[in-house]
Design a protein around this motif. Sequence first.
Motif, PDB file in Angstrom:
ATOM      1  N   ALA A 113      31.209  43.332  39.050  1.00  0.00           N
ATOM      2  CA  ALA A 113      30.732  42.435  37.999  1.00  0.00           C
ATOM      3  C   ALA A 113      31.622  41.200  37.871  1.00  0.00           C
ATOM      4  O   ALA A 113      31.406  40.366  36.994  1.00  0.00           O
ATOM      5  N   GLY A 114      32.654  41.093  38.725  1.00  0.00           N
ATOM      6  CA  GLY A 114      33.568  39.949  38.618  1.00  0.00           C
ATOM      7  C   GLY A 114      34.524  40.103  37.446  1.00  0.00           C
ATOM      8  O   GLY A 114      35.035  39.105  36.922  1.00  0.00           O
ATOM      9  N   ARG A 115      34.758  41.353  37.028  1.00  0.00           N
ATOM     10  CA  ARG A 115      35.616  41.600  35.866  1.00  0.00           C
ATOM     11  C   ARG A 115      36.952  42.227  36.250  1.00  0.00           C
ATOM     12  O   ARG A 115      37.635  42.785  35.391  1.00  0.00           O
TER      13      ARG A 115
ATOM     14  N   GLY B 232      23.884  18.483  37.532  1.00  0.00           N
ATOM     15  CA  GLY B 232      22.443  18.716  37.569  1.00  0.00           C
ATOM     16  C   GLY B 232      22.034  19.995  38.272  1.00  0.00           C
ATOM     17  O   GLY B 232      20.836  20.278  38.393  1.00  0.00           O
ATOM     18  N   CYS B 233      22.997  20.778  38.724  1.00  0.00           N
ATOM     19  CA  CYS B 233      22.665  21.994  39.484  1.00  0.00           C
ATOM     20  C   CYS B 233      22.664  23.232  38.591  1.00  0.00           C
ATOM     21  O   CYS B 233      23.294  23.273  37.542  1.00  0.00           O
ATOM     22  N   GLU B 234      21.985  24.246  39.110  1.00  0.00           N
ATOM     23  CA  GLU B 234      22.080  25.572  38.496  1.00  0.00           C
ATOM     24  C   GLU B 234      23.071  26.385  39.298  1.00  0.00           C
ATOM     25  O   GLU B 234      22.869  26.618  40.480  1.00  0.00           O
ATOM     26  N   VAL B 235      24.138  26.783  38.643  1.00  0.00           N
ATOM     27  CA  VAL B 235      25.188  27.547  39.307  1.00  0.00           C
ATOM     28  C   VAL B 235      25.117  28.992  38.821  1.00  0.00           C
ATOM     29  O   VAL B 235      25.035  29.239  37.613  1.00  0.00           O
ATOM     30  N   THR B 236      25.105  29.921  39.772  1.00  0.00           N
ATOM     31  CA  THR B 236      25.199  31.331  39.392  1.00  0.00           C
ATOM     32  C   THR B 236      26.451  31.916  40.023  1.00  0.00           C
ATOM     33  O   THR B 236      26.679  31.761  41.223  1.00  0.00           O
ATOM     34  N   THR B 237      27.271  32.564  39.209  1.00  0.00           N
ATOM     35  CA  THR B 237      28.469  33.231  39.714  1.00  0.00           C
ATOM     36  C   THR B 237      28.244  34.740  39.631  1.00  0.00           C
ATOM     37  O   THR B 237      27.236  35.195  39.093  1.00  0.00           O
ATOM     38  N   ILE B 238      29.215  35.480  40.160  1.00  0.00           N
ATOM     39  CA  ILE B 238      29.103  36.942  40.158  1.00  0.00           C
ATOM     40  C   ILE B 238      28.890  37.477  38.740  1.00  0.00           C
ATOM     41  O   ILE B 238      28.170  38.458  38.538  1.00  0.00           O
ATOM     42  N   GLU B 239      29.471  36.777  37.745  1.00  0.00           N
ATOM     43  CA  GLU B 239      29.333  37.245  36.359  1.00  0.00           C
ATOM     44  C   GLU B 239      27.893  37.124  35.861  1.00  0.00           C
ATOM     45  O   GLU B 239      27.525  37.771  34.882  1.00  0.00           O
ATOM     46  N   GLY B 240      27.102  36.277  36.528  1.00  0.00           N
ATOM     47  CA  GLY B 240      25.742  36.033  36.055  1.00  0.00           C
ATOM     48  C   GLY B 240      24.691  36.881  36.739  1.00  0.00           C
ATOM     49  O   GLY B 240      23.490  36.700  36.493  1.00  0.00           O
ATOM     50  N   LEU B 241      25.098  37.799  37.597  1.00  0.00           N
ATOM     51  CA  LEU B 241      24.104  38.560  38.379  1.00  0.00           C
ATOM     52  C   LEU B 241      23.482  39.706  37.599  1.00  0.00           C
ATOM     53  O   LEU B 241      22.278  39.942  37.688  1.00  0.00           O
TER      54      LEU B 241
ATOM     55  N   LYS C 122      21.779  41.831  34.817  1.00  0.00           N
ATOM     56  CA  LYS C 122      20.853  41.458  33.741  1.00  0.00           C
ATOM     57  C   LYS C 122      20.792  42.606  32.740  1.00  0.00           C
ATOM     58  O   LYS C 122      20.517  43.751  33.124  1.00  0.00           O
ATOM     59  N   ASP C 123      21.030  42.304  31.480  1.00  0.00           N
ATOM     60  CA  ASP C 123      21.002  43.308  30.417  1.00  0.00           C
ATOM     61  C   ASP C 123      21.864  44.522  30.763  1.00  0.00           C
ATOM     62  O   ASP C 123      21.459  45.670  30.559  1.00  0.00           O
ATOM     63  N   GLY C 124      23.016  44.252  31.304  1.00  0.00           N
ATOM     64  CA  GLY C 124      23.929  45.353  31.630  1.00  0.00           C
ATOM     65  C   GLY C 124      23.561  46.126  32.884  1.00  0.00           C
ATOM     66  O   GLY C 124      24.281  47.041  33.283  1.00  0.00           O
ATOM     67  N   GLN C 125      22.447  45.756  33.516  1.00  0.00           N
ATOM     68  CA  GLN C 125      22.021  46.432  34.760  1.00  0.00           C
ATOM     69  C   GLN C 125      22.542  45.634  35.949  1.00  0.00           C
ATOM     70  O   GLN C 125      22.263  44.441  36.065  1.00  0.00           O
ATOM     71  N   LEU C 126      23.254  46.310  36.833  1.00  0.00           N
ATOM     72  CA  LEU C 126      23.738  45.607  38.018  1.00  0.00           C
ATOM     73  C   LEU C 126      22.564  45.136  38.873  1.00  0.00           C
ATOM     74  O   LEU C 126      21.505  45.775  38.901  1.00  0.00           O
ATOM     75  N   HIS C 127      22.756  44.025  39.556  1.00  0.00           N
ATOM     76  CA  HIS C 127      21.795  43.538  40.556  1.00  0.00           C
ATOM     77  C   HIS C 127      21.707  44.594  41.670  1.00  0.00           C
ATOM     78  O   HIS C 127      22.705  45.268  41.965  1.00  0.00           O
ATOM     79  N   PRO C 128      20.550  44.733  42.310  1.00  0.00           N
ATOM     80  CA  PRO C 128      20.426  45.753  43.375  1.00  0.00           C
ATOM     81  C   PRO C 128      21.491  45.613  44.467  1.00  0.00           C
ATOM     82  O   PRO C 128      21.905  46.620  45.057  1.00  0.00           O
ATOM     83  N   MET C 129      21.951  44.382  44.723  1.00  0.00           N
ATOM     84  CA  MET C 129      23.000  44.217  45.740  1.00  0.00           C
ATOM     85  C   MET C 129      24.318  44.791  45.227  1.00  0.00           C
ATOM     86  O   MET C 129      25.050  45.460  45.974  1.00  0.00           O
ATOM     87  N   GLN C 130      24.631  44.547  43.955  1.00  0.00           N
ATOM     88  CA  GLN C 130      25.860  45.129  43.380  1.00  0.00           C
ATOM     89  C   GLN C 130      25.781  46.657  43.420  1.00  0.00           C
ATOM     90  O   GLN C 130      26.748  47.338  43.787  1.00  0.00           O
ATOM     91  N   ASP C 131      24.616  47.166  43.054  1.00  0.00           N
ATOM     92  CA  ASP C 131      24.408  48.621  43.070  1.00  0.00           C
ATOM     93  C   ASP C 131      24.601  49.208  44.470  1.00  0.00           C
ATOM     94  O   ASP C 131      25.234  50.243  44.647  1.00  0.00           O
ATOM     95  N   ALA C 132      24.058  48.493  45.451  1.00  0.00           N
ATOM     96  CA  ALA C 132      24.130  49.002  46.824  1.00  0.00           C
ATOM     97  C   ALA C 132      25.575  48.994  47.331  1.00  0.00           C
ATOM     98  O   ALA C 132      25.989  49.903  48.056  1.00  0.00           O
TER      99      ALA C 132
END
Lengths: 792, 159
Positions: free
Chosen positions: A20-22, B70-79, B81-91
């Motif tokens: 999670a980057g934490r 003007g860009c949309e930046v997503t970092t690891i902290e933004g992956l 959603k609602d406390g659910q890890l992204h499927p890549m994080q889960d994998a």
Amino acid sequence: MADGGIGAAITRKEDRRFLAGRGTYTDDINRPGQVYAAIVRSPHAHARVKSVDVSQALAFPGAVAAFTGADMAADGVGGLPCGWGITQIDGSPMAEPPHPVLQAERVRHVGDPIAVVLAETRNGARDAAEKVAVEYEVLDPVIDTARADADGAPRVHDEARNNICFDWQIGDAGPVDAAFAKADKVATLNLINTRMATCAMEPRAAVAEYESGTGHYTLYTSSQNPHVIRLLLGAFVLNIPEHKLRVVSPDVGGGFGSKIFHYAEEAIVTWAAAKVGRPVKWTAERAESFVSDAQGRDHVSKAELAMDGDGRFLALRVSTHANLGAYLSSFAPLVPTYLYATLLAGQYATPAIHATVRAVFTNTVPVDALRGAGRPEATYLIERLVDEAASVAGLDPAEIRRRNLVPPDAFPYQTPVALAYDSGNYAETLDAALKDGDYAGFETRRADAKARGKLRGIGLAAYIEACGAAPSAIAGQLGARAGLYESAEVRFHPTGTVTVFTGSQSQGQGHETTFAQLITERLGVPVENVEVIHGDTDRIPFGMGTYGSRSLAVGGSAIARATDKIVAKGKKIAAHILEASEDDIEFSAGTFSVAGTDRTLSIGEVAGAAYVPHNYPLDELEPGLDESAFYDPANFTFPAGCQLCEVEIDPETGTVEVVDFTAIDDFGRIVNPMIVDGQVHGGIAHGIGQALFENCVYDGASGQLLTGSLNDYCMPRADNLPSFRTDTRETLCPHNPLGVKGCGEAGTIGGAAAVMNAVADALKPLGIGHIDMPASPYHVWQAIHQSRNKTA
Amino acid sequence: MTVSFSMTVNGKPVKGECEDRTLLVQYLREHMGLTGTHVGCDTTQCGCCTVHIDGIPMKSCTMLAVSADGCEVTTIEGLAKDGQLHPMQDAFRENHGLQCGFCTPGMVMSAIGIVDRHRGEKLDEKTVRHELEGNICRCTGYHNIVKAVLAASEVMNKA
């Protein structure tokens, strides 16, 4: 097996924060009011420092302070100490020249620190540091390992004649000479073990602060052993008493040896924080890592093996030049001696061995332990030599190994080079590797490759390692200037959850999970109710840290000892509450019971009673359930195994591709097979990296490090490696309470040898003998073309 | 010289101001406290600093903060959603695709890019290894990272 206990491949507790980057790595830590440090480093490999002028730097906007070696000397700052002393062949101590934190008079390698500049911002500190004017008188450097001791070579230290730090030997030359005199066959090999840069992905960083009200210092540093840093920094460099110095190593982004050592920057930021009264932060740029992190390996050796007519080994003779770089890093003298030459028996029952090691200073970055530390050097030498011996004896490489292995009924096996192997079954791991890697079917694959224009080769490496450093008494006799035990505290809380405090220090090994599994197994507490704390000298009783695959064997054993004390006290408490004799209380899977009855108490209830002692044997027991243990091992542990590698070489380009890799390892009992597998994968990649890609190249004339960035130093990438076939066999360690041996370095220890044996096998049809690492396209192409020119 | 810019970081609008030479990774880490994005080298080799710029993986050490205007930046902290890890994080967690965790955020951001580039295709090991070559890991030997990416691509392609 308890659910989630020993043997369970559970996912790691630490992963959620990392994913999670934490995570909290040292550079993630910021302290209020901090300033940034930039280090001024020598651009020369060898020079006299004529003057250092910081006035322009101080005038730079945002600059806060600048300090030189003279400032540190005026404050009585000591030099960086060495933690291991070697006694030479003639009985004299090794040459131990001083290692100042900042150099005031002479610089001895590119990157040697001269001054530090503090500024309000990171970029500002770098800019201001460029304004420091240093006048040098450039001197000739000495770089080459094998020629550093030549008469007339430039001298790195006045204290080391001919640049020799020590001449050392192990084993008995008499029987070896006698065996060579009567040998039927002799195999000889001259080989170079290249110098590696560690390249943990997290560059080193250090943040220090000083509380003037209490005189208390805190140093955050990316380290494998914060207590050792506290000892070295506090007692030897800055003279800060240990109760006034806290060292914290938060999440550590890889270590592989390079973060064991006490570095100048740790002393600089700690000292400077008190000087300026503000926290000081330093983070290495990668280019700085290349010239300030200790590097590894760098041996030049001659090895000879005497055999009888059946290819049985009679004696081994080795002489090695080991390059220590410009200064003695914290444990440098240990690596090419007791971590290297004591392993030269390998897996073989060679009756006589004699090795001499000459360690030399050069104008290069200091050399110290790097994943495997001495054992990869020993394994590379032996396993390349055994393949050469097979060739000389006209035997298959697998067969000559089988003939010479220490047999499974010979344990404990005393080698001629000091170590007593505890347990093992080397034929079993050899056979398994040959079977899983389809050794028998190789010639078909070679022919198939040949039809495609490729040269295919197969290579074996049967490795042994000594892990679990170390029995303190033995280490002390051999020159260690510290103990090598480990500590643990197992603290039950009133509601039955547990915090474990360990002196081991994870850099990615997954201790928070593996150690929790030990508590689950031994005390029946679920993994999720266990928290493992490491990396803080104010929270953990003491610690010697993590290196040499010691964490589970030594740190885990300390935890096991502490759990035994918990159970012993718990039995007394349960006997009181259950109104039974202590002798009748049994403990299993988290439950105390009265033998032969259904009267039970959970360990959580016992913990509750210990902290709320209303019904408690207060006349014989103290309240609380919190036990500490220090475990000092009886012997090293000896993981062993066999690796089998296949490569394909494109003769047109010289490119070597690892196409198949099998590793069969005996690590004793395994706690988490998923984590162990991961350690093996990473280790193999490190070994392949050295064999094919990585190499620190210094310009011989100027001493410049030509491979000083990740552009130039070739780290293995995903597309350079295959997937690996791994499996384990198990002979338990007989002398620690868990039966465990250690797994973090095995892949690296055998890896380079297996690859280079495969490369040699592939090139053999062209009449090419030994080639040195790295088997890069350039080196392999050269060897192929030289052989063609010879035959043409 | 001070520059100002606006961008979206992990879904939130940000009005930024910093020294002109500030790198995007420095801005994220030091100005916004988003320390999940790491710096592992100084030559754009290691990939520890990989973030998504308008959905595409980029090395944030090789971009000025102001260039993200003007860009949309997503970092690891933004992956997550609602406390659910992204499927890549889960994998990565399920397949033990990380050890020390330092290269992991960049690795995960790059890996998502691989799956995105091959939406609907069955990814193979060779493709994953080739397209991961901009991210260096010292711990894992990549074996389990490759397994994780292949496993996540199955899940992400179903979503």
